[in-house]
Scaffold this motif. Structure first.
Motif, PDB file in Angstrom:
ATOM      1  N   MET A  14       0.829  -1.202   0.000  1.00 18.71           N
ATOM      2  CA  MET A  14       0.000   0.000   0.000  1.00 18.71           C
ATOM      3  C   MET A  14       0.867   1.258   0.000  1.00 18.71           C
ATOM      4  SD  MET A  14      -3.233   0.816   2.452  1.00 18.71           S
ATOM      5  CE  MET A  14      -2.327   1.198   3.912  1.00 18.71           C
ATOM      6  N   ILE A  15       1.910   1.272   0.799  1.00 10.37           N
ATOM      7  CA  ILE A  15       2.817   2.428   0.843  1.00 10.37           C
ATOM      8  C   ILE A  15       3.567   2.577  -0.474  1.00 10.37           C
ATOM      9  CG2 ILE A  15       4.885   3.327   1.975  1.00 10.37           C
ATOM     10  CD1 ILE A  15       3.747   2.145   4.581  1.00 10.37           C
ATOM     11  N   PHE A  16       3.950   1.459  -1.087  1.00  5.07           N
ATOM     12  CA  PHE A  16       4.614   1.503  -2.391  1.00  5.07           C
ATOM     13  C   PHE A  16       3.715   2.157  -3.431  1.00  5.07           C
ATOM     14  CE2 PHE A  16       5.119  -0.558  -6.542  1.00  5.07           C
ATOM     15  CZ  PHE A  16       6.390  -0.120  -6.862  1.00  5.07           C
ATOM     16  N   ASN A  17       2.436   1.777  -3.446  1.00  3.84           N
ATOM     17  CA  ASN A  17       1.501   2.378  -4.399  1.00  3.84           C
ATOM     18  C   ASN A  17       1.280   3.852  -4.120  1.00  3.84           C
ATOM     19  OD1 ASN A  17       0.794   0.305  -6.234  1.00  3.84           O
ATOM     20  ND2 ASN A  17      -0.319  -0.697  -4.601  1.00  3.84           N
ATOM     21  N   MET A  34      -2.822   8.386 -12.447  1.00  3.98           N
ATOM     22  CA  MET A  34      -2.516   8.286 -11.024  1.00  3.98           C
ATOM     23  C   MET A  34      -3.594   7.486 -10.303  1.00  3.98           C
ATOM     24  SD  MET A  34      -1.702  11.360  -8.356  1.00  3.98           S
ATOM     25  CE  MET A  34      -3.317  12.040  -8.424  1.00  3.98           C
ATOM     26  N   SER A  35      -4.813   7.506 -10.811  1.00  7.74           N
ATOM     27  CA  SER A  35      -5.917   6.817 -10.150  1.00  7.74           C
ATOM     28  C   SER A  35      -5.718   5.300 -10.106  1.00  7.74           C
ATOM     29  CB  SER A  35      -7.225   7.136 -10.854  1.00  7.74           C
ATOM     30  OG  SER A  35      -7.182   6.691 -12.187  1.00  7.74           O
ATOM     31  N   LYS A  36      -4.901   4.774 -11.004  1.00  2.57           N
ATOM     32  CA  LYS A  36      -4.606   3.337 -10.998  1.00  2.57           C
ATOM     33  C   LYS A  36      -3.935   2.942  -9.688  1.00  2.57           C
ATOM     34  CE  LYS A  36      -1.233   0.516 -13.327  1.00  2.57           C
ATOM     35  NZ  LYS A  36      -0.434   0.366 -14.524  1.00  2.57           N
ATOM     36  N   TYR A  37      -2.974   3.722  -9.244  1.00  2.00           N
ATOM     37  CA  TYR A  37      -2.236   3.403  -8.018  1.00  2.00           C
ATOM     38  C   TYR A  37      -3.037   3.765  -6.772  1.00  2.00           C
ATOM     39  CZ  TYR A  37       1.558   2.648 -11.222  1.00  2.00           C
ATOM     40  OH  TYR A  37       2.319   2.174 -12.232  1.00  2.00           O
ATOM     41  N   GLY A  39      -6.279   3.603  -6.630  1.00  2.00           N
ATOM     42  CA  GLY A  39      -7.274   2.537  -6.562  1.00  2.00           C
ATOM     43  C   GLY A  39      -6.706   1.263  -5.975  1.00  2.00           C
ATOM     44  N   ARG A  40      -5.478   0.938  -6.344  1.00  5.57           N
ATOM     45  CA  ARG A  40      -4.817  -0.231  -5.752  1.00  5.57           C
ATOM     46  C   ARG A  40      -4.645  -0.053  -4.257  1.00  5.57           C
ATOM     47  NH1 ARG A  40       0.207  -1.606  -9.750  1.00  5.57           N
ATOM     48  NH2 ARG A  40      -1.007  -2.307 -11.535  1.00  5.57           N
ATOM     49  N   ARG A  41      -4.342   1.173  -3.848  1.00  6.06           N
ATOM     50  CA  ARG A  41      -4.155   1.456  -2.425  1.00  6.06           C
ATOM     51  C   ARG A  41      -5.459   1.273  -1.661  1.00  6.06           C
ATOM     52  NH1 ARG A  41      -4.057   6.803   0.138  1.00  6.06           N
ATOM     53  NH2 ARG A  41      -3.405   6.402   2.254  1.00  6.06           N
ATOM     54  N   VAL A  42      -6.559   1.753  -2.223  1.00  5.22           N
ATOM     55  CA  VAL A  42      -7.858   1.601  -1.581  1.00  5.22           C
ATOM     56  C   VAL A  42      -8.260   0.125  -1.526  1.00  5.22           C
ATOM     57  CG1 VAL A  42     -10.313   2.120  -1.835  1.00  5.22           C
ATOM     58  CG2 VAL A  42      -8.614   3.914  -2.154  1.00  5.22           C
ATOM     59  N   THR A  44      -6.250  -2.432  -1.477  1.00  6.57           N
ATOM     60  CA  THR A  44      -5.385  -3.092  -0.506  1.00  6.57           C
ATOM     61  C   THR A  44      -5.851  -2.824   0.920  1.00  6.57           C
ATOM     62  OG1 THR A  44      -3.535  -2.833  -2.030  1.00  6.57           O
ATOM     63  CG2 THR A  44      -2.995  -3.382   0.229  1.00  6.57           C
ATOM     64  N   SER A  45      -6.259  -1.603   1.210  1.00  6.19           N
ATOM     65  CA  SER A  45      -6.737  -1.304   2.562  1.00  6.19           C
ATOM     66  C   SER A  45      -8.044  -2.042   2.854  1.00  6.19           C
ATOM     67  CB  SER A  45      -6.892   0.193   2.765  1.00  6.19           C
ATOM     68  OG  SER A  45      -7.882   0.706   1.917  1.00  6.19           O
ATOM     69  N   ALA A  46      -8.898  -2.204   1.860  1.00  8.29           N
ATOM     70  CA  ALA A  46     -10.125  -2.981   2.056  1.00  8.29           C
ATOM     71  C   ALA A  46      -9.801  -4.449   2.304  1.00  8.29           C
ATOM     72  CB  ALA A  46     -11.029  -2.836   0.838  1.00  8.29           C
ATOM     73  N   ALA A  47      -8.810  -4.970   1.590  1.00  8.00           N
ATOM     74  CA  ALA A  47      -8.397  -6.362   1.798  1.00  8.00           C
ATOM     75  C   ALA A  47      -7.818  -6.562   3.196  1.00  8.00           C
ATOM     76  CB  ALA A  47      -7.372  -6.771   0.740  1.00  8.00           C
ATOM     77  N   ILE A  48      -7.070  -5.594   3.679  1.00  9.90           N
ATOM     78  CA  ILE A  48      -6.514  -5.681   5.036  1.00  9.90           C
ATOM     79  C   ILE A  48      -7.643  -5.727   6.062  1.00  9.90           C
ATOM     80  CG2 ILE A  48      -5.224  -4.398   6.791  1.00  9.90           C
ATOM     81  CD1 ILE A  48      -3.348  -3.485   4.548  1.00  9.90           C
ATOM     82  N   MET A  49      -8.634  -4.874   5.899  1.00  6.53           N
ATOM     83  CA  MET A  49      -9.757  -4.858   6.839  1.00  6.53           C
ATOM     84  C   MET A  49     -10.519  -6.179   6.822  1.00  6.53           C
ATOM     85  SD  MET A  49      -9.661  -2.115   8.505  1.00  6.53           S
ATOM     86  CE  MET A  49     -11.233  -2.219   9.299  1.00  6.53           C
ATOM     87  N   ILE A  50     -10.747  -6.741   5.644  1.00  7.29           N
ATOM     88  CA  ILE A  50     -11.455  -8.019   5.540  1.00  7.29           C
ATOM     89  C   ILE A  50     -10.641  -9.135   6.177  1.00  7.29           C
ATOM     90  CG2 ILE A  50     -12.242  -9.758   3.876  1.00  7.29           C
ATOM     91  CD1 ILE A  50     -13.085  -7.396   2.082  1.00  7.29           C
ATOM     92  N   ILE A  51      -9.333  -9.160   5.934  1.00  9.43           N
ATOM     93  CA  ILE A  51      -8.476 -10.182   6.539  1.00  9.43           C
ATOM     94  C   ILE A  51      -8.496 -10.079   8.055  1.00  9.43           C
ATOM     95  CG2 ILE A  51      -6.066 -10.885   6.835  1.00  9.43           C
ATOM     96  CD1 ILE A  51      -5.678 -10.271   3.849  1.00  9.43           C
TER      97      ILE A  51
END
Length: 68
Positions: A14-17, A34-37, A39-42, A44-51
């Motif tokens: 997430m920090i890399f993106n 820029m929205s590609k990266y 979006g990946r960050r968002v 990734t944060s949703a995946a962290i919350m689900i995990i």
């Protein structure tokens, strides 16, 4: 232990993106959006919350019972 390593790796990703999006923003004339990266960050944060929620529900990790 596996959950902690996975969450840590996702945080680094997430920090890399975030920094990749910053570099595109500072250049200004890049072909990549820029929205590609961002979006990946968002995502990734949703995946962290689900995990984390699944790990707490299954008992793999336990939250702190009292903060003090």
């Amino acid at each position: 232990m596996f959950v902690k390593i996975t969450v840590g790796a996702l945080l680094v990703f997430m920090i890399f993106n975030l920094f990749k999006a910053m570099m595109i923003m500072l250049k200004g004339d890049s072909q990549e959006p820029m929205s590609k990266y961002i979006g990946r960050r968002v995502l990734t944060s949703a995946a962290i919350m689900i995990i984390l929620l699944i790990a707490m529900a299954t008992g793999l990790i336990t939250p702190n019972p009292r903060p003090y």
